[in-house]
Write a protein that holds these residues in place. Sequence first.
Motif, PDB file in Angstrom:
ATOM      1  N   LEU A 362       0.981  -1.100  -0.234  1.00  0.00           N
ATOM      2  CA  LEU A 362       0.019   0.029  -0.048  1.00  0.00           C
ATOM      3  C   LEU A 362       0.926   1.217  -0.118  1.00  0.00           C
ATOM      4  O   LEU A 362       0.643   2.092  -0.634  1.00  0.00           O
ATOM      5  N   ALA A 363       1.878   1.291   0.917  1.00  0.00           N
ATOM      6  CA  ALA A 363       2.844   2.616   1.185  1.00  0.00           C
ATOM      7  C   ALA A 363       3.523   2.748  -0.260  1.00  0.00           C
ATOM      8  O   ALA A 363       3.470   3.875  -0.888  1.00  0.00           O
ATOM      9  N   GLN A 364       4.010   1.472  -0.562  1.00  0.00           N
ATOM     10  CA  GLN A 364       5.016   1.753  -2.033  1.00  0.00           C
ATOM     11  C   GLN A 364       4.203   2.378  -3.163  1.00  0.00           C
ATOM     12  O   GLN A 364       4.636   3.106  -3.773  1.00  0.00           O
ATOM     13  N   ARG A 365       2.968   1.637  -3.366  1.00  0.00           N
ATOM     14  CA  ARG A 365       2.126   2.022  -4.426  1.00  0.00           C
ATOM     15  C   ARG A 365       1.895   3.596  -4.385  1.00  0.00           C
ATOM     16  O   ARG A 365       2.056   4.155  -5.270  1.00  0.00           O
ATOM     17  N   VAL A 366       1.322   3.955  -3.281  1.00  0.00           N
ATOM     18  CA  VAL A 366       0.899   5.119  -3.130  1.00  0.00           C
ATOM     19  C   VAL A 366       2.023   6.243  -3.401  1.00  0.00           C
ATOM     20  O   VAL A 366       1.981   7.237  -4.075  1.00  0.00           O
ATOM     21  N   LEU A 367       3.307   5.864  -2.670  1.00  0.00           N
ATOM     22  CA  LEU A 367       4.148   6.920  -2.868  1.00  0.00           C
ATOM     23  C   LEU A 367       4.877   6.963  -4.261  1.00  0.00           C
ATOM     24  O   LEU A 367       5.243   7.989  -4.604  1.00  0.00           O
ATOM     25  N   LEU A 449      -4.656  10.528  -4.504  1.00  0.00           N
ATOM     26  CA  LEU A 449      -3.414   9.976  -4.207  1.00  0.00           C
ATOM     27  C   LEU A 449      -3.369  10.834  -2.547  1.00  0.00           C
ATOM     28  O   LEU A 449      -2.563  10.243  -1.893  1.00  0.00           O
ATOM     29  N   TYR A 450      -3.806  11.966  -2.714  1.00  0.00           N
ATOM     30  CA  TYR A 450      -3.681  12.883  -1.478  1.00  0.00           C
ATOM     31  C   TYR A 450      -4.586  11.930  -0.314  1.00  0.00           C
ATOM     32  O   TYR A 450      -3.839  11.707   0.992  1.00  0.00           O
ATOM     33  N   VAL A 451      -5.787  11.526  -0.486  1.00  0.00           N
ATOM     34  CA  VAL A 451      -6.315  10.705   0.503  1.00  0.00           C
ATOM     35  C   VAL A 451      -5.592   9.433   0.928  1.00  0.00           C
ATOM     36  O   VAL A 451      -5.595   9.147   2.015  1.00  0.00           O
ATOM     37  N   LEU A 452      -5.162   8.820   0.033  1.00  0.00           N
ATOM     38  CA  LEU A 452      -4.083   7.622   0.202  1.00  0.00           C
ATOM     39  C   LEU A 452      -3.156   7.950   1.113  1.00  0.00           C
ATOM     40  O   LEU A 452      -2.619   7.223   1.972  1.00  0.00           O
ATOM     41  N   ALA A 453      -2.264   9.145   0.800  1.00  0.00           N
ATOM     42  CA  ALA A 453      -1.123   9.277   1.481  1.00  0.00           C
ATOM     43  C   ALA A 453      -1.514   9.614   2.836  1.00  0.00           C
ATOM     44  O   ALA A 453      -0.749   9.308   3.887  1.00  0.00           O
ATOM     45  N   ASP A 454      -2.484  10.496   3.103  1.00  0.00           N
ATOM     46  CA  ASP A 454      -2.672  10.930   4.458  1.00  0.00           C
ATOM     47  C   ASP A 454      -3.275   9.809   5.181  1.00  0.00           C
ATOM     48  O   ASP A 454      -3.052   9.522   6.444  1.00  0.00           O
TER      49      ASP A 454
END
Length: 520
Positions: A362-367, A449-454
């Motif tokens: 999850l983190a790797q995909r989003v970032l 992407l903002y929602v996912l990063a937060d």
Amino acid sequence: MTRDQNRYYVTTPIYYVNDVPHIGHAYTTLACDVLARFMRLDGRRVHFLTGTDEHGQKVEKSAHKAGMEPQKFTDEVSENFRALARQMNYSNDDFIRTTEARHKKAVQAIWKALTESGDIYLGSYAGWYAVRDEAFYNEDELSRDEEGRMIAPSGAEAEWLEEPSYFFRLSRWQEPLLKFYEENPDFIGPEGRRNEVISFVRGGLRDLSVSRTTFNWGIPVPDDPDHVVYVWLDALTNYITAVGYPNTDSENFSTFWPADVHMVGKDILRFHAVYWPAFLMAANLPLPRRVYAHGWLMNRGEKMSKSLGNVLRPQDLVENYGLDQVRYYLLREVPFGSDGYISHESMVARINGDLANDLGNLAQRVLSMIYKNCDATVPAPAEYHSADRILLDKAAGVLESVRREFAQQTFHRGLEAIWQIVGDANRYVDEQAPWILRKSDRERMGTVLYVLADTVRRLALIIQPVMPHAMERLLDQLNVSGEQRSFAYIEASLQPGEVLPKPEGIFPRYIEPEESQETS
């Protein structure tokens, strides 16, 4: 938050120094470390205590067997437990040793308090004693092995002992203890252990021998140096020594006592839930708020023991799987109050499933998508859709669930609740498909992407107590400053326009050594 609510005092049992640290020691202290870290991030002033229990006949025998004086022996073995704390990244505020001057002072002070209350008297002891357990047993608690030896419930051999002894009037405190248990239903956890203790106390309490004369490796009884204080009265007192007893007016004592939770293995629950509160009642001191007895970790279904050769060293686990991976696994795999199995297969399943596939991916995909498609900059969100708000609210709201579960020491449930949000976030990625939005609606892509990063930020904040190193790295990749990593910032937001570093994977997949060799 009141002054009382703002403090938190958590203790491990102090570990007996007749052996090297093993996974059981690591397990208990890890649970306390996670609680301590969680409470600090939740704005509490924390005191986290661990240490070593260094007196008693068993230690004296182990020292002589090693050809050493007891003090030198305990100096060396105690250092092994300090080293374990460093290796496992524990955040204890104090490390107490029962050979310290401050502890001798505290033990002799509580002895005098018990004497002045009329709860200690001189007599003689004749009965069964297990050196390995440093415990006295009634004959009906023992069984005979094939060689006719008397065996305690723990498996230790019990010997008939006769010697002069001071006694604590434990029988006097049977009814006050039962009344206390009834009025404080959360004092002993989990529920099954509470029922066992109440049944034991209802069965009748006998006065307890609290001194020994057949050896001298212990704290001398005040005014009668032929006796040394029984190791359990000595050891249990460490919890108040560490906060300044006998100076009950000190800032430390008035702030942190009574303890919020004594974490113990189920084999020593009786000492902590019966003897210790009786000592405190007799000394007119407040009782701890909770005693929690966790279960055993078993290696492929067998209880670990040196004789079976299946004892796991925490250092070996960390070397093989990684520190934060082991920390997560130990609290996620087995319900903390129950006995449970640990194995290589289940460890790999957690590492590759929960950590690498679910949270790590999850983190790797989003970032990576932000890095490639948003010029490595946190995008500015446009109007939120209902799915966006639902995910962000869930990621913030899960803190209350975790707070509730951790307060009851049900760590696995707290982690389950977090991983439900991890799953929700992964499903949100697939449903929103930002890689498609990149071509059709870049503004919406930026919002997703903002929602996912937060969401990742909020999850990382909450997971910090369990996996501090890994979450530090993840929060670094989100450019979250150190002062914004407490739970007070759970509902804050990432700053649009923040430039992010190139993302790096947090949780590599575990590859079996033979697989690694085949692919190299």
